[in-house]
Design a protein around this motif. Structure first.
Motif, mmCIF file in Angstrom:
data_model
loop_
_atom_site.group_PDB
_atom_site.id
_atom_site.type_symbol
_atom_site.label_atom_id
_atom_site.label_comp_id
_atom_site.label_asym_id
_atom_site.label_seq_id
_atom_site.Cartn_x
_atom_site.Cartn_y
_atom_site.Cartn_z
ATOM 1 N N ASP A 18 0.849 -1.196 0.000
ATOM 2 C CA ASP A 18 0.000 0.000 0.000
ATOM 3 C C ASP A 18 0.882 1.243 0.000
ATOM 4 O O ASP A 18 1.195 1.804 1.048
ATOM 5 C CB ASP A 18 -0.917 -0.031 1.218
ATOM 6 N N ARG A 24 -2.737 8.670 2.646
ATOM 7 C CA ARG A 24 -4.093 8.400 3.142
ATOM 8 C C ARG A 24 -4.205 8.760 4.615
ATOM 9 O O ARG A 24 -5.171 9.413 5.039
ATOM 10 C CB ARG A 24 -4.483 6.941 2.945
ATOM 11 N N VAL A 103 -8.744 -1.333 -0.964
ATOM 12 C CA VAL A 103 -8.127 -0.007 -0.973
ATOM 13 C C VAL A 103 -7.046 0.087 -2.044
ATOM 14 O O VAL A 103 -7.013 1.048 -2.810
ATOM 15 C CB VAL A 103 -7.560 0.335 0.427
ATOM 16 N N ARG A 106 -8.660 -0.275 -5.458
ATOM 17 C CA ARG A 106 -9.597 0.832 -5.711
ATOM 18 C C ARG A 106 -10.835 0.343 -6.454
ATOM 19 O O ARG A 106 -11.440 1.067 -7.220
ATOM 20 C CB ARG A 106 -8.905 1.965 -6.439
ATOM 21 N N PRO A 138 -14.460 0.581 -2.073
ATOM 22 C CA PRO A 138 -13.602 1.654 -1.577
ATOM 23 C C PRO A 138 -14.369 2.958 -1.377
ATOM 24 O O PRO A 138 -15.344 3.243 -2.080
ATOM 25 C CB PRO A 138 -12.555 1.810 -2.683
ATOM 26 N N ALA A 146 -8.369 6.685 -2.160
ATOM 27 C CA ALA A 146 -9.168 5.675 -1.458
ATOM 28 C C ALA A 146 -8.914 5.864 0.030
ATOM 29 O O ALA A 146 -7.848 5.528 0.538
ATOM 30 C CB ALA A 146 -8.785 4.271 -1.901
ATOM 31 N N THR A 149 -12.750 1.733 3.305
ATOM 32 C CA THR A 149 -13.771 0.876 2.715
ATOM 33 C C THR A 149 -15.049 0.889 3.549
ATOM 34 O O THR A 149 -15.040 1.240 4.726
ATOM 35 C CB THR A 149 -13.314 -0.599 2.652
#
Length: 189
Positions: A18, A24, A103, A106, A138, A146, A149
């Protein structure tokens, strides 16, 4: 797409890398999300569980190390209601569950029976909590990030179908907009 190396567990388990986690996390903090439980998101998860007729529903904000369920619905009734398994808490390690895949991809993810997918059958939530089916989408904000979720899960295989997929995607899109339009008092639903 690259992946973290599989964990030695006898079954295939790949948690996607990620690369957006730091950005994020920063975006979530600016929005005032992902640090503590949100009563409005718990209510949202309750409605989602009822709509999907699923024992679990979550609004999940993952970072680089863990997942945080700011909105959480679990079945009442103790271990008996969960097939003898423990209750899912507010946090899980990043390699537990399927939201990290949603995530990073996406895209929505439909797993009607996780045991049908070798990549997902070895996930720790299968043995630890008894999760057998999952449906998640997402939360994409206006910047294209994103944020997390919305998802539902069941202890039995489920035919979520096209209706379930359309519902979870629409629900995620609606909530993503509401999260950004959060009022000064913290309300958004």
């Amino acid at each position: 797409m690259s992946y973290d190396p599989p964990r030695p567990a006898g079954r295939l388990l790949l948690t996607p890398e990620d690369k957006d986690a730091p950005a994020r996390t920063s975006r979530l903090r600016r929005l005032g999300l992902g640090v503590w439980p949100e009563p409005a998101l718990d209510a949202f998860a309750d409605r989602l569980a009822q709509l999907a007729q699923a024992p679990y529903a979550m609004v999940n904000f993952p970072d680089g190390e863990r997942q945080f369920f700011a909105g959480l619905h679990t079945p009442p009734g103790g271990r008996e209601a969960r097939g003898g398994k423990p209750e899912i808490g507010r946090t899980l390690p990043r390699d537990h569950g399927y939201c990290p895949h949603v995530v990073v991809r996406r895209k929505a993810l439909v797993l009607e029976d996780v045991n049908d997918y070798p990549r997902f059958a070895g996930n720790p939530v299968v043995d630890a909590y008894g999760v057998r089916s999952y449906l998640g989408a997402p939360l994409i904000d206006s910047t294209g990030m994103a944020l997390g979720t919305v998802c539902v899960a069941d202890l039995a295989p489920r035919a979520w179908g096209r209706t379930g997929l359309d519902t979870i995607k629409a629900t995620a899109a609606d909530l993503a907009g509401r999260l950004e339009r959060r009022n000064a008092d913290g309300s958004f639903l």
